[in-house]
Design an enzyme around this catalytic site. Sequence first.
Site, PDB file in Angstrom:
ATOM      1  N   ALA A  11    -113.632 119.581 -45.865  1.00  0.00           N
ATOM      2  CA  ALA A  11    -114.303 120.879 -46.046  1.00  0.00           C
ATOM      3  C   ALA A  11    -113.329 121.974 -46.461  1.00  0.00           C
ATOM      4  CB  ALA A  11    -115.004 121.266 -44.751  1.00  0.00           C
ATOM      5  N   VAL A  25    -118.364 119.339 -40.597  1.00  0.00           N
ATOM      6  CA  VAL A  25    -117.220 119.551 -39.720  1.00  0.00           C
ATOM      7  C   VAL A  25    -117.709 119.318 -38.292  1.00  0.00           C
ATOM      8  CG1 VAL A  25    -115.348 121.106 -39.097  1.00  0.00           C
ATOM      9  CG2 VAL A  25    -116.417 121.302 -41.353  1.00  0.00           C
ATOM     10  N   HIS A  27    -108.692 122.809 -33.915  1.00  0.00           N
ATOM     11  CA  HIS A  27    -108.684 122.622 -35.370  1.00  0.00           C
ATOM     12  C   HIS A  27    -110.065 122.868 -35.972  1.00  0.00           C
ATOM     13  CE1 HIS A  27    -107.906 120.121 -39.125  1.00  0.00           C
ATOM     14  NE2 HIS A  27    -106.969 121.049 -39.124  1.00  0.00           N
TER      15      HIS A  27
HETATM   16  N1  LIG Z   1    -111.982 117.494 -39.028  1.00  0.00           N
HETATM   17  C1  LIG Z   1    -112.655 117.636 -40.225  1.00  0.00           C
HETATM   18  C2  LIG Z   1    -112.002 117.931 -41.407  1.00  0.00           C
HETATM   19  N2  LIG Z   1    -110.640 118.077 -41.415  1.00  0.00           N
HETATM   20  C3  LIG Z   1    -109.869 117.980 -42.647  1.00  0.00           C
HETATM   21  C4  LIG Z   1    -109.788 119.312 -43.401  1.00  0.00           C
HETATM   22  O1  LIG Z   1    -111.048 119.677 -43.954  1.00  0.00           O
HETATM   23  C5  LIG Z   1    -108.785 119.203 -44.541  1.00  0.00           C
HETATM   24  O2  LIG Z   1    -109.206 118.200 -45.446  1.00  0.00           O
HETATM   25  C6  LIG Z   1    -107.397 118.857 -44.034  1.00  0.00           C
HETATM   26  O3  LIG Z   1    -107.028 119.789 -43.023  1.00  0.00           O
HETATM   27  C7  LIG Z   1    -106.348 118.871 -45.160  1.00  0.00           C
HETATM   28  O4  LIG Z   1    -106.297 120.120 -45.793  1.00  0.00           O
HETATM   29  N3  LIG Z   1    -112.690 118.088 -42.564  1.00  0.00           N
HETATM   30  C8  LIG Z   1    -114.070 117.954 -42.584  1.00  0.00           C
HETATM   31  O5  LIG Z   1    -114.689 118.088 -43.649  1.00  0.00           O
HETATM   32  N4  LIG Z   1    -114.729 117.669 -41.423  1.00  0.00           N
HETATM   33  C9  LIG Z   1    -114.073 117.509 -40.242  1.00  0.00           C
HETATM   34  O6  LIG Z   1    -114.722 117.238 -39.181  1.00  0.00           O
HETATM   35  C1  LIG Z   2    -112.838 119.484 -37.166  1.00  0.00           C
HETATM   36  C2  LIG Z   2    -111.583 118.716 -37.049  1.00  0.00           C
HETATM   37  O1  LIG Z   2    -110.595 118.982 -37.700  1.00  0.00           O
HETATM   38  C3  LIG Z   2    -111.539 117.702 -35.947  1.00  0.00           C
HETATM   39  O2  LIG Z   2    -112.332 116.587 -36.352  1.00  0.00           O
HETATM   40  C4  LIG Z   2    -110.141 117.227 -35.685  1.00  0.00           C
HETATM   41  O3  LIG Z   2    -110.215 116.498 -34.465  1.00  0.00           O
HETATM   42  P1  LIG Z   2    -109.145 116.835 -33.308  1.00  0.00           P
HETATM   43  O4  LIG Z   2    -109.364 118.298 -32.939  1.00  0.00           O
HETATM   44  O5  LIG Z   2    -109.498 115.900 -32.154  1.00  0.00           O
HETATM   45  O6  LIG Z   2    -107.777 116.574 -33.889  1.00  0.00           O
END
Ligand SMILES: Nc1c(NC[C@H](O)[C@H](O)[C@H](O)CO)[nH]c(=O)[nH]c1=O
Ligand SMILES: CC(=O)[C@@H](O)COP(=O)(O)O
Length: 152
Positions: free
Chosen positions: A54, A79, A86
């Site tokens: 995202a 997400v 995070h």
């Molecule tokens: N935890 C989720 C993520 N994390 C990844 C970030 O969006 C991004 O790709 C990364 O931090 C590298 O820049 N993304 C989602 O779409 N959904 C999640 O639950």
């Molecule tokens: C929304 C996120 O980035 C999440 O899925 C990452 O999981 P965590 O907080 O357990 O590292």
Amino acid sequence: MMQAQLQGQGKKIGIVVAQFNDLVTDRLLNGATNTLNQFGVAPADIEIIKVPGAFEIPRMARILGESKQVDGVIALGAVVRGETPHFDYVCDATARGIAEVSLNGPVPVMFGVLTTDTMAQALNRAGGKGGNKGSDCATGVLQMISLQAQMA
Ligand SMILES: Nc1c(NC[C@H](O)[C@H](O)[C@H](O)CO)[nH]c(=O)[nH]c1=O
Ligand SMILES: CC(=O)[C@@H](O)COP(=O)(O)O
């Protein structure tokens, strides 16, 4: 009062979809494309760009929106909260980024990023009992394109 026409014929729509949680985002994408087709948007007029997560959506939404190749953009993601803060940072950055692109760019950008505490909540909103956010964004982008054209 201005009335939006959900007229898809001839419209070109870009979809930026996150691959992270693709169990959910694939369903959002199907909802969006099926609804666009129902309202007359040809499959060949839908440009799909897949990004890692995202957080990467706003950048590609801006590039696509400024490309003059689409009349509107749909942003799709899921997400889901984990163990750390995070989730909050990803949601905030993604929402702010998409809003900025929609407000400051040439074409409307729909916010179709689910932000949920559980995977079940996300699935419910990607074709489950909560509907399909991707489908909602498809009708929304056609509405916004129509309204913007009437103001031109
Ligand atoms: N935890 C989720 C993520 N994390 C990844 C970030 O969006 C991004 O790709 C990364 O931090 C590298 O820049 N993304 C989602 O779409 N959904 C999640 O639950
Ligand atoms: C929304 C996120 O980035 C999440 O899925 C990452 O999981 P965590 O907080 O357990 O590292």
